[in-house]
Design an enzyme around this catalytic site. Structure first.
Site, PDB file in Angstrom:
ATOM      1  N   GLY A  88     -13.844  -2.120  -6.395  1.00  0.00           N
ATOM      2  CA  GLY A  88     -15.177  -1.642  -6.014  1.00  0.00           C
ATOM      3  C   GLY A  88     -15.200  -0.824  -4.745  1.00  0.00           C
ATOM      4  O   GLY A  88     -16.271  -0.672  -4.145  1.00  0.00           O
ATOM      5  N   GLY A  89     -14.042  -0.307  -4.295  1.00  0.00           N
ATOM      6  CA  GLY A  89     -14.043   0.543  -3.097  1.00  0.00           C
ATOM      7  C   GLY A  89     -14.652  -0.203  -1.920  1.00  0.00           C
ATOM      8  O   GLY A  89     -14.330  -1.360  -1.659  1.00  0.00           O
TER       9      GLY A  89
ATOM     10  N   LEU B 194      -5.025   2.652  -8.096  1.00  0.00           N
ATOM     11  CA  LEU B 194      -4.588   4.057  -8.062  1.00  0.00           C
ATOM     12  C   LEU B 194      -5.586   4.872  -7.250  1.00  0.00           C
ATOM     13  O   LEU B 194      -5.513   6.076  -7.173  1.00  0.00           O
ATOM     14  CB  LEU B 194      -4.545   4.626  -9.487  1.00  0.00           C
ATOM     15  CG  LEU B 194      -3.454   4.126 -10.422  1.00  0.00           C
ATOM     16  CD1 LEU B 194      -3.776   4.503 -11.863  1.00  0.00           C
ATOM     17  CD2 LEU B 194      -2.095   4.683 -10.034  1.00  0.00           C
ATOM     18  N   ASN B 195      -6.573   4.203  -6.666  1.00  0.00           N
ATOM     19  CA  ASN B 195      -7.741   4.757  -5.981  1.00  0.00           C
ATOM     20  C   ASN B 195      -8.786   5.174  -7.004  1.00  0.00           C
ATOM     21  O   ASN B 195      -9.462   4.313  -7.551  1.00  0.00           O
ATOM     22  CB  ASN B 195      -7.387   5.883  -5.021  1.00  0.00           C
ATOM     23  CG  ASN B 195      -8.581   6.200  -4.103  1.00  0.00           C
ATOM     24  OD1 ASN B 195      -9.447   5.358  -3.922  1.00  0.00           O
ATOM     25  ND2 ASN B 195      -8.623   7.385  -3.531  1.00  0.00           N
TER      26      ASN B 195
ATOM     27  N   ARG C 134       0.846  -1.202   0.000  1.00  0.00           N
ATOM     28  CA  ARG C 134       0.000   0.000   0.000  1.00  0.00           C
ATOM     29  C   ARG C 134       0.885   1.258   0.000  1.00  0.00           C
ATOM     30  O   ARG C 134       1.970   1.259   0.623  1.00  0.00           O
ATOM     31  CB  ARG C 134      -0.849  -0.037   1.272  1.00  0.00           C
ATOM     32  CG  ARG C 134      -1.827   1.096   1.459  1.00  0.00           C
ATOM     33  CD  ARG C 134      -2.998   0.977   0.574  1.00  0.00           C
ATOM     34  NE  ARG C 134      -4.150   1.733   1.044  1.00  0.00           N
ATOM     35  CZ  ARG C 134      -5.198   2.009   0.278  1.00  0.00           C
ATOM     36  NH1 ARG C 134      -5.230   1.621  -0.982  1.00  0.00           N
ATOM     37  NH2 ARG C 134      -6.231   2.664   0.764  1.00  0.00           N
TER      38      ARG C 134
ATOM     39  N   ASP D  97      -7.952   8.184   0.738  1.00  0.00           N
ATOM     40  CA  ASP D  97      -8.431   7.066   1.575  1.00  0.00           C
ATOM     41  C   ASP D  97      -8.111   7.292   3.059  1.00  0.00           C
ATOM     42  O   ASP D  97      -8.591   6.550   3.921  1.00  0.00           O
ATOM     43  CB  ASP D  97      -7.833   5.728   1.102  1.00  0.00           C
ATOM     44  CG  ASP D  97      -8.732   5.043   0.073  1.00  0.00           C
ATOM     45  OD1 ASP D  97      -9.854   5.524  -0.145  1.00  0.00           O
ATOM     46  OD2 ASP D  97      -8.306   4.031  -0.505  1.00  0.00           O
TER      47      ASP D  97
ATOM     48  N   THR E 168     -10.341   0.081  -9.100  1.00  0.00           N
ATOM     49  CA  THR E 168      -9.243  -0.697  -8.552  1.00  0.00           C
ATOM     50  C   THR E 168      -9.202  -1.903  -9.448  1.00  0.00           C
ATOM     51  O   THR E 168     -10.030  -2.034 -10.347  1.00  0.00           O
ATOM     52  CB  THR E 168      -9.566  -1.016  -7.074  1.00  0.00           C
ATOM     53  OG1 THR E 168      -9.536   0.196  -6.334  1.00  0.00           O
ATOM     54  CG2 THR E 168      -8.631  -2.017  -6.425  1.00  0.00           C
TER      55      THR E 168
ATOM     56  N   SER F 173      -7.631   0.732   3.634  1.00  0.00           N
ATOM     57  CA  SER F 173      -8.165   0.233   2.368  1.00  0.00           C
ATOM     58  C   SER F 173      -9.306  -0.745   2.615  1.00  0.00           C
ATOM     59  O   SER F 173      -9.492  -1.234   3.735  1.00  0.00           O
ATOM     60  CB  SER F 173      -7.040  -0.481   1.612  1.00  0.00           C
ATOM     61  OG  SER F 173      -7.555  -1.159   0.486  1.00  0.00           O
ATOM     62  N   SER F 174     -10.060  -1.017   1.562  1.00  0.00           N
ATOM     63  CA  SER F 174     -11.092  -2.062   1.626  1.00  0.00           C
ATOM     64  C   SER F 174     -10.714  -3.273   0.774  1.00  0.00           C
ATOM     65  O   SER F 174     -11.516  -4.208   0.645  1.00  0.00           O
ATOM     66  CB  SER F 174     -12.424  -1.517   1.104  1.00  0.00           C
ATOM     67  OG  SER F 174     -12.842  -0.433   1.880  1.00  0.00           O
TER      68      SER F 174
HETATM   69  N1  GLY Z   1      -8.742   2.884  -2.827  1.00  0.00           N
HETATM   70  C1  GLY Z   1      -9.686   1.900  -2.494  1.00  0.00           C
HETATM   71  C2  GLY Z   1      -9.249   1.006  -1.389  1.00  0.00           C
HETATM   72  O1  GLY Z   1      -8.064   0.886  -1.164  1.00  0.00           O
HETATM   73  O2  GLY Z   1     -10.061   0.405  -0.745  1.00  0.00           O
END
Ligand code: GLY
Length: 587
Positions: A489-490, A416-417, A120, A439, A397, A468-469
């Site tokens: 998918g965030g 890359l977000n 990350r 984030d 993502t 992050s998710s």
């Molecule tokens: N940028 C989305 C995540 O890392 O969850």
């Protein structure tokens, strides 16, 4: 309308008497559970899985999957193929594939050992808690999402070099070569990739005035079938190929990146780049029934949340209730409500904050968490204590899953977000930088670009990683590899992975069906269940609404899964999402 099922009553492994839909007959499997409309299907479409004996690569782009497969056929292992796919995605899928971003890897070796690598991004050394606030302490709109200040220090190149140094079998040069070739010779654009580049043209020009990167020579719109050549990116990839991580974090590439930052009020320095290192972490491992779940620990919230979600619904007869029936949806949504409240309160970079992982996934804690659940009506999210309101994250993502002929398995999610990150294209490098700083919680109590409201555990500090998710996950049964799962998918990543796993383990879907299956999502706050059109029958919608659930049908899709299932005879089934260009390739 043909009546396809009866209402029944059954005693449901919980102290409550539960009303559930019962199939009239079993012959059509879970279709039977879905609908009172015979034309309605539970799937986005009817794509079929890819089957092979020796190896499988499932990724967001056919060229990246082909690259991974060639590495496997050459005798490379799953990690070699993963490195090749990560770099190939940076060329062929620039909205999310990256060298300017970061991600997470879960690796299960064929001896059953598991490893996770956190690559990350980190906040720059000059970053700080208030870096996106004005003098009055208000958030400056756009600063954490667009332009040079939005980027964290990239981790992908170090992550790939670190993984390869420990587990790779082929040479570094060999695994990088396919991405150099793709950048140099060009990539034929899919309709989707062409649309993406056209859509960002204006904002790219705003952030990088006068740039010719990602523009056609005649400046017309990209069309499907056009070829995108990326000469400067090829040079960067060649430097990485020659010098490993040093080719990115030191020398010319580091110089141009830091120069670009300085010239444009960014704060990533050469020292930031030199000091970036990815981190091996202990996986979150837990049982769901007789399956072993191996998933990503913090800095991602994904693994903890997934484990909590699975364990919260474990006592319930989801299989008997059926796929997306009101009872099934209700317990899954109530689990999601509680888990996302926990995510907001407890999760952050474990190098900076103490995250009580074992406690959060323990049965004792989860039992306590479930105490206020009542089948009679929806729980009020405001009454579910937690740190802060979670909102929507980026859908941009990418995930890939790989199994090699020896049964080694890799699950990587990388980003890359936002789509194409901060929209900054490094001058002389030709690659997009992330906007991962968004984030972090940029200010306590203020939602970020996707509605995230932060808290202390996830506030910005120099060299800290943002929460992050991403949920790269591997599942074992009886000590053997069963499934490799993940998606972009965030915040919907976690719930999409959760549903896909349950679709296979509880509802008997094939890997591809589980991917195709329509998805839903709840994340505590805002207090609503969003769902893909067709995911719930009118009858289910009515029943849930009667209990106080707020449902919102999405215009778009949820998830873009790339997964692999090992069948009982050892055959691999690749399931790649028909919602994108995603493709499984096996041999
Ligand atoms: N940028 C989305 C995540 O890392 O969850």
């Amino acid at each position: 309308m043909k009546k396809k099922y009866l209402l029944g009553l059954l005693l449901a492994g919980s102290p409550l008497l539960i009303q559930a839909q019962q199939p009239v007959k079993e012959s059509k499997g879970f279709y039977q559970f879905l609908t009172d409309d015979p034309t309605q299907k539970p799937f986005y479409n009817d794509r079929e899985g890819v089957f092979a004996r020796n190896g499988m690569v499932a990724s967001a782009h056919p060229e990246a999957s082909r690259v991974g497969m060639e590495i496997l056929k050459k005798g490379g292992n799953a990690v070699d193929a993963a490195v090749a796919v990560q770099f190939a995605l940076a060329v062929v899928h620039p909205s999310a594939g990256n060298i300017g971003g970061g991600g997470f890897m879960v690796f299960r070796a064929n001896d059953g050992q598991n490893y996770t690598l956190d690559f990350r991004e980190k906040a720059p050394l000059k970053g700080g808690k208030d870096m996106y606030l004005d003098e009055q302490g208000n958030v400056i709109p756009g600063l954490s999402t667009l332009g040079h200040l939005a980027s964290g220090v990239p981790g992908s190149v170090d992550g790939m070099a670190t993984a390869h140094a420990r587990f790779g079998k082929l040479s570094w040069k060999e695994v990088i070569q396919p991405s150099v070739d793709l950048a140099e010779k060009g990539v034929v654009q899919t309709a989707r990739e062409a649309r993406g580049l056209n859509a960002i043209r204006e904002v790219v020009q705003k952030v990088n005035p006068g740039t010719t990167y990602f523009l056609k020579p005649d400046k017309s719109d990209w069309q499907e079938g056009d070829t995108l050549v990326q000469k400067d990116l090829a040079k960067v990839l060649t430097a990485i190929q020659k010098k490993g991580r040093e080719g990115f974090y030191k020398g010319k590439v580091a110089r141009i990146l830091a120069k670009d930052m300085k010239k444009n009020t960014g704060i990533i320095s050469r020292k930031d780049l030199k000091e970036y290192h990815s981190t091996w972490r202990e996986a979150v491992v837990g049982n769901y029934k007789n399956y072993k779940v191996i998933t990503m620990p913090p800095t991602s919230s994904g693994g903890v949340a997934l484990m909590q979600l699975l364990r919260l619904v474990e006592p319930y007869p989801l299989k008997t209730w059926g796929w997306n029936t009101d009872s099934t949806v209700q317990v899954m949504v109530e689990a999601e409500r509680r888990v996302y409240a926990d995510r907001a309160k407890f999760l952050g970079d474990p190098d900076f904050v103490d995250v009580p992982v074992e406690k959060l996934i323990s049965y004792e804690y989860l039992k306590e968490r479930w105490k206020d659940f009542d089948f009679a009506h929806a729980t009020d999210s405001k009454a579910v204590s937690g740190g802060a309101i979670a909102g929507y994250e980026s859908l941009e993502t990418t995930h890939f899953s790989i199994v090699d002929k020896d049964g080694n398995a890799v699950s990587i999610t990388t980003t890359l977000n936002g789509g194409y990150g901060s929209k900054v294209i490094v001058k002389g490098g030709g690659f997009f930088m992330n906007n991962e700083m968004d984030d972090f919680s940029v200010k306590a109590g203020v939602p970020n670009m996707f509605g995230l409201i932060g808290n202390k555990a996830n506030e910005i500090a120099p060299s800290k990683r943002m929460l992050s998710s991403m949920t790269p996950t591997i599942i074992e049964k009886d000590g053997k590899l069963l499934m490799v799962v993940g998606t972009p998918g965030g915040s919907t990543i976690i719930t999409s992975v959760y549903q896909t796993i349950l679709n296979v383990l509880e509802h008997g879907m094939t890997m591809q069906q589980a991917v195709n299956a329509l998805k839903f999502h709840h994340q505590w706050l805002p207090d609503k269940t969003m769902f893909e059109a067709g995911a719930f029958t009118p009858n289910t919608i009515q029943k849930l609404q009667n209990k106080g659930y707020i449902l919102e049908q999405q215009r778009g899709t949820i998830g873009r899964m790339d997964c692999i299932l090992v069948l009982p005879d050892g055959t691999l089934e690749g399931g790649s999402d028909p919602r994108g260009d995603d493709t499984s390739v096996g041999y």
